[in-house]
Design a protein around this motif. Structure first.
Motif, PDB file in Angstrom:
ATOM      1  N   UNK A 182       0.840  -1.202   0.000  1.00  0.00           N
ATOM      2  CA  UNK A 182       0.000   0.000   0.000  1.00  0.00           C
ATOM      3  C   UNK A 182       0.876   1.253   0.000  1.00  0.00           C
ATOM      4  N   UNK A 183       0.249   2.375  -0.334  1.00  0.00           N
ATOM      5  CA  UNK A 183       0.877   3.695  -0.184  1.00  0.00           C
ATOM      6  C   UNK A 183      -0.221   4.698   0.135  1.00  0.00           C
ATOM      7  N   UNK A 184      -0.086   5.355   1.280  1.00  0.00           N
ATOM      8  CA  UNK A 184      -1.015   6.401   1.694  1.00  0.00           C
ATOM      9  C   UNK A 184      -0.244   7.690   1.861  1.00  0.00           C
ATOM     10  N   UNK A 185      -0.780   8.780   1.301  1.00  0.00           N
ATOM     11  CA  UNK A 185      -0.073  10.052   1.420  1.00  0.00           C
ATOM     12  C   UNK A 185      -1.027  11.217   1.154  1.00  0.00           C
ATOM     13  N   UNK A 186      -0.546  12.411   1.492  1.00  0.00           N
ATOM     14  CA  UNK A 186      -1.265  13.634   1.175  1.00  0.00           C
ATOM     15  C   UNK A 186      -0.408  14.464   0.224  1.00  0.00           C
ATOM     16  N   UNK A 228      -4.036   4.142  -1.479  1.00  0.00           N
ATOM     17  CA  UNK A 228      -3.895   3.154  -2.553  1.00  0.00           C
ATOM     18  C   UNK A 228      -3.453   1.807  -1.988  1.00  0.00           C
ATOM     19  N   UNK A 229      -3.837   0.755  -2.690  1.00  0.00           N
ATOM     20  CA  UNK A 229      -3.375  -0.589  -2.372  1.00  0.00           C
ATOM     21  C   UNK A 229      -2.913  -1.259  -3.662  1.00  0.00           C
ATOM     22  N   UNK A 230      -2.037  -2.247  -3.501  1.00  0.00           N
ATOM     23  CA  UNK A 230      -1.458  -2.874  -4.686  1.00  0.00           C
ATOM     24  C   UNK A 230      -1.292  -4.374  -4.477  1.00  0.00           C
ATOM     25  N   UNK A 239       8.533 -10.247 -11.582  1.00  0.00           N
ATOM     26  CA  UNK A 239       7.469  -9.779 -10.709  1.00  0.00           C
ATOM     27  C   UNK A 239       7.192  -8.299 -10.955  1.00  0.00           C
ATOM     28  N   UNK A 240       5.902  -7.963 -11.086  1.00  0.00           N
ATOM     29  CA  UNK A 240       5.468  -6.587 -11.293  1.00  0.00           C
ATOM     30  C   UNK A 240       4.481  -6.186 -10.195  1.00  0.00           C
ATOM     31  N   UNK A 241       4.300  -4.883 -10.054  1.00  0.00           N
ATOM     32  CA  UNK A 241       3.325  -4.334  -9.107  1.00  0.00           C
ATOM     33  C   UNK A 241       2.127  -3.812  -9.889  1.00  0.00           C
ATOM     34  N   UNK A 244      -4.424  -1.809  -7.235  1.00  0.00           N
ATOM     35  CA  UNK A 244      -5.773  -2.373  -7.278  1.00  0.00           C
ATOM     36  C   UNK A 244      -6.816  -1.382  -6.766  1.00  0.00           C
ATOM     37  N   UNK A 245      -6.471  -0.643  -5.725  1.00  0.00           N
ATOM     38  CA  UNK A 245      -7.361   0.385  -5.171  1.00  0.00           C
ATOM     39  C   UNK A 245      -6.651   1.724  -5.257  1.00  0.00           C
ATOM     40  N   UNK A 246      -7.361   2.723  -5.723  1.00  0.00           N
ATOM     41  CA  UNK A 246      -6.758   4.043  -5.907  1.00  0.00           C
ATOM     42  C   UNK A 246      -7.829   5.078  -5.574  1.00  0.00           C
TER      43      UNK A 246
END
Length: 319
Positions: A182-186, A228-230, A239-241, A244-246
């Protein structure tokens, strides 16, 4: 390492592949075949250059290599060259990288992504990044319905989005492990401006709207919150990223709307309606914000996944 050692059997295999497998032009194939004539010796097992070759001939060899490895059709054969030396592999040297398991990964991403946004303003074909300043969106369509004061359908074409490369990132938290990605940011930007051809119909405050024409809308002091989630997947044994959720929530402090011809054929009434809309811009934006956020997030997710599909995970991070 001299040129004789560098242009070894791997290079020979690569150029052979270009000549016989890639859909190049006849002129390109002729150039590469001429390269064979001046650089290949049947009395030696390696593909080589030496001091007996002229500068022009050596230059043709290098140009042929560039033509070969820049061909889009070669990408589908990438896996066949996985064992090549590093100077033949497809890497992402322009991507600013962080260490995946750095405790301060979020902070590093905030810095590197902002830097990359600045450097890729004009886009990058190799990475699949479209020009970002402005970001051109061919068509953006959204709407909301209900019993509220704003119930409209909007279509924007030839939309140009200015200002997204000037955003900064903060409060960044990230984890790209296989188990919890995941990545969460402002993010914050002083100004975002949208120019487009628009069509709009429905109810806007007290006014029935059926307009079309040019639009120029400006959002000031914008805070964007991303969640976001991945997931990970395998492509050509690498392997790739994939995001899925944005989810995006864009919160401007002030909005100035600019629409011509809101009431089709009545300029004076259109101007009065526009004045009323801008006097109530916060309410108007609040009613359409969920649809706008969803539409923009979808586009940004596609851009990110386009890069991730081209660049394997191990090339996105430092080892």
């Amino acid at each position: 390492m001299n040129l004789t050692h560098m242009f070894n059997k791997h290079f020979l295999a690569l150029v052979l592949h270009c000549v016989y497998n890639i859909k190049t032009t006849r002129k390109t194939r002729s150039i590469i075949k001429y390269t064979f004539k001046i650089t290949y010796s049947f009395s030696k097992p390696a593909f080589y250059l030496n001091s007996s070759h002229t500068f022009a001939e050596m230059l043709i060899v290098l140009v042929s290599l560039v033509v070969c490895v820049s061909s889009k059709s070669l990408r589908k054969y990438r896996n066949h060259f996985a064992s090549f030396p590093k100077y033949f592999q497809f890497t992402a040297p322009e991507i600013q990288k962080c260490r995946k398991f750095d405790p301060k990964l979020g902070e590093c991403l905030a810095e590197k992504v902002v830097d990359s946004m600045h450097r890729f303003k004009q886009g990058n074909k190799e990475l699949g990044i479209v020009p970002l300043e402005p970001l051109v969106i061919q068509k953006l369509e959204f709407g909301n319905s209900g019993d509220g004061p704003v119930a409209i359908q909007q279509v924007y074409e030839n939309l140009k989005l200015f200002g997204i490369t000037a955003f900064t990132i903060y409060d960044s938290e990230a984890n790209f492990s296989d188990e919890n990605c995941y990545w969460r940011f402002k993010s914050y930007g002083n100004l975002v401006r949208m120019e487009a051809d628009y069509k709009m119909s429905g109810q806007l405050l007290l006014f029935p709207i059926n307009g079309h024409g040019k639009s120029n809308n400006t959002l000031y002091e914008c805070e964007a919150v991303y969640n976001t989630r991945c997931e990970k997947y395998t492509k050509r044994n690498q392997k790739h990223i994939r995001m899925t959720d944005f989810v995006l929530k864009l919160k401007p402090k002030r909005i100035v709307f600019g629409f011509e011809n809101l009431i089709d054929g009545n300029e004076q009434f259109s101007n009065e309606v526009l004045k009323t809309i801008n006097e109530n811009s916060e309410q108007v934006y609040a009613d359409v914000a969920p649809a706008i956020n969803e539409a923009i997030a979808k586009i940004e997710k596609e851009i990110v996944n386009q890069v991730f599909s081209r660049v394997p995970e191990d090339e996105l991070f430092l080892s």
